[in-house]
Design an enzyme around this catalytic site. Structure first.
Site, short mmCIF file in Angstrom:
data_model
loop_
_atom_site.label_atom_id
_atom_site.label_comp_id
_atom_site.label_asym_id
_atom_site.label_seq_id
_atom_site.Cartn_x
_atom_site.Cartn_y
_atom_site.Cartn_z
N GLU A 252 0.85 -1.19 0.00
CA GLU A 252 0.00 0.00 0.00
C GLU A 252 0.89 1.24 0.00
OE1 GLU A 252 -2.35 2.95 -0.10
OE2 GLU A 252 -3.27 0.96 -0.28
N GLY B 224 -7.14 1.12 4.10
CA GLY B 224 -8.51 1.62 4.16
C GLY B 224 -8.94 2.23 2.86
N LYS C 95 -19.99 10.23 5.61
CA LYS C 95 -21.09 9.88 6.52
C LYS C 95 -20.96 10.60 7.86
CE LYS C 95 -22.36 7.68 3.15
NZ LYS C 95 -21.28 8.27 2.37
N ALA D 139 -23.89 15.49 -10.51
CA ALA D 139 -24.97 15.17 -9.57
C ALA D 139 -25.05 13.68 -9.31
CB ALA D 139 -26.30 15.70 -10.08
N GLU E 26 -24.33 14.19 -2.01
CA GLU E 26 -24.09 14.12 -0.57
C GLU E 26 -23.35 15.37 -0.08
OE1 GLU E 26 -24.12 9.27 -0.01
OE2 GLU E 26 -22.24 10.36 0.26
N VAL F 218 -20.10 22.54 -17.69
CA VAL F 218 -19.18 23.63 -17.39
C VAL F 218 -18.11 23.65 -18.48
CG1 VAL F 218 -17.52 24.53 -15.73
CG2 VAL F 218 -19.60 23.40 -14.92
N ALA G 104 -17.66 0.24 -2.44
CA ALA G 104 -16.88 -0.55 -1.49
C ALA G 104 -17.49 -1.92 -1.25
CB ALA G 104 -16.74 0.21 -0.18
N HIS H 159 -42.70 -4.92 14.36
CA HIS H 159 -43.55 -3.73 14.40
C HIS H 159 -43.30 -2.95 15.68
CE1 HIS H 159 -47.08 -1.22 13.72
NE2 HIS H 159 -47.39 -1.41 15.01
#
Length: 454
Positions: A33, A38, A50, A183, A189, A239, A316, A441
């Site tokens: 890596e 990650g 998030k 978009a 987000e 654009v 992911a 429920h």
């Protein structure tokens, strides 16, 4: 030269999960890596966004819904610097967890850009100033943001006024005027977060709908909701210049200039194939992505690819499954990919979630269907927590109404509910069996049962 059973290049979701699965299978594993384990998802994608969105959701709920719930929260404010600090803490915690898991499973991790070449009995991996050999190799190098060839882009990146999804998540201050190009999921987000945080947000999209190839009705509902929240959309436009902190927008009705403090590029991602030696191996690359079969193997025997680098689904959760399929086949366990029921989520509030065929996709393929839809206001829990809303659950059934082919949800908790629908679609669970299932429920997921009995 140290020898390994399996070498993995890239430590993102596909790479680190593959390393863990291979180690569990008793294999000696090398993971190379060049940055941080990650990958994009954990460091500059799924998880950081998030944390941003959750803070925004709580603030919005407190600011707009508090009085309806009998709560008095005067002078509520969203502190972006504290959100940023929390994001870094969350990322560091999870990166540490991945690193610890790799250590526990005795995966050897080497840092640096990895090179690859074929050897007499497998492959040679060059990384961190050392050479290693491995019988089998998995490419899991992920993807990088697409930087479009627009006049002024280079200068904007240079002075910090033009950002990608990496830089926006380290932005110290909330910009007054934010223009987002694209978009798709990331663009929407970030539009949702910065709108709540105080930016005047405009989203420019080349397509005629937001959210990409999702259900048209779901796209329209989400756009309507975001527009009511204050986000402006310019669709069917592109654009063409970003010089001087002004975006020149080419629209069907003519050009318009849009000033900005920051411009965020969200026009897509491309597979990362910057691996020295790879181009000399005869690897088949199609449209910039590594071509793989259903076993996640490339045209070169014992060379596999999983995650964004194969360009199939840059998600992911798909990368996790591809990693498992690749390692299973590497270790002699037959396995194949099935992309028929890949769930997707846009983590706005309400959330938009989808899986399987859309109504439009079924029509274009000549598949006859039965479409069923119900308002989310049939869910007692949703009404109790969020009041009356424009949310819905839409299911696409086969012509005889016997199995679920696709689903679209626009409601709170949609990201958690969509898995059950993916399970139904993936395994072709008969509708008559789903109807006999006892749903807890009160829950929002009961809306599935409501739709199927319509």
């Amino acid at each position: 030269m140290e020898s390994y059973d399996i070498a993995i290049i890239g430590g993102g979701p596909a790479g680190y999960l593959a390393a863990e699965r291979a180690a569990d299978a008793g294999k000696k594993v090398l993971l190379a890596e060049k940055r941080t384990v990650g990958g994009v998802c954990l460091n500059e994608g799924c998880i950081p966004t998030k944390t941003f969105l959750y803070s925004a959701k709580i603030f919005e709920y407190e600011d707009h819904k508090g009085k309806d719930l009998g709560l008095c929260c005067e002078n509520a404010a969203l502190d972006h610097t504290m959100v940023l600090a929390r994001k870094r803490s969350v990322v560091n915690t999870l990166v540490g967890g991945v690193s610890s898991a790799l250590t526990r499973k005795k995966v050897d991790v080497v840092r640096g850009e990895a090179g690859l070449r074929r050897a007499e009995h497998g492959f040679t991996i060059l990384c961190g100033g050392s050479s290693f050999c491995a019988e089998k190799v998995l490419l899991a190098t992920g993807s990088e943001p697409v930087i479009p060839n627009i006049p002024g882009i280079a200068g904007g990146i240079g002075d910090g006024s033009v950002l990608t999804s990496r830089e926006i998540l380290e932005l110290q201050e909330v910009p007054e005027e934010l223009v987002i190009v694209g978009a798709g999921v990331i663009g929407l987000e970030m539009a949702a977060y910065f709108n709540i945080a105080g930016s005047k947000v405009t989203v420019v999209e080349m397509l005629e709908q937001i959210g990409g190839p999702i259900d048209a009705e779901l796209s329209f509902a989400l756009q309507t909701h975001l527009e009511k929240a204050g986000i402006k959309f310019i669709l069917g436009s592109k654009v063409v210049d970003v010089s001087g902190k002004t975006a020149r927008i080419e629209t069907p009705s003519g050009n318009q200039d849009l000033p900005y403090d920051k411009l965020l590029l969200c026009v897509g991602r491309r597979p990362s194939l910057h691996i020295p030696g790879l181009s000399d191996m005869g690897l088949y690359v199609e449209r910039g992505a590594v071509s793989t079969d259903l076993h996640c193997e490339t045209n070169i025997p014992n060379l596999y690819a999983a995650g964004d680098v194969n360009g199939k689904y840059m998600l992911a959760h798909v990368a996790y499954r591809e990693a498992e399929v690749a390692i299973n086949n590497m270790t002699g366990v037959p396995d194949e990919m099935d992309y028929a029921a890949v769930p997707g989520v846009i983590y706005t509030q309400p959330e938009a979630a989808f899986c399987g065929l859309t109504e439009q996709q079924a029509d274009s393929r000549g598949i006859k269907t039965v479409v069923k839809k119900a308002t989310i206001n049939l869910s007692g829990r949703h009404v109790a927590e969020y009041g009356i809303s424009e949310g819905f659950c839409k299911l696409i059934l086969d012509e005889k109404g016997q199995t679920v082919l696709g689903a679209a949800l626009f409601c709170a908790y949609a990201s958690e509910i969509i898995y059950s629908l993916a399970l139904m679609i993936q395994n072709k669970i008969p509708v008559k069996s789903i109807r006999k299932t006892i749903f807890p429920h009160p829950t929002v997921c009961e809306i599935i049962r409501e739709v199927l009995f319509m």
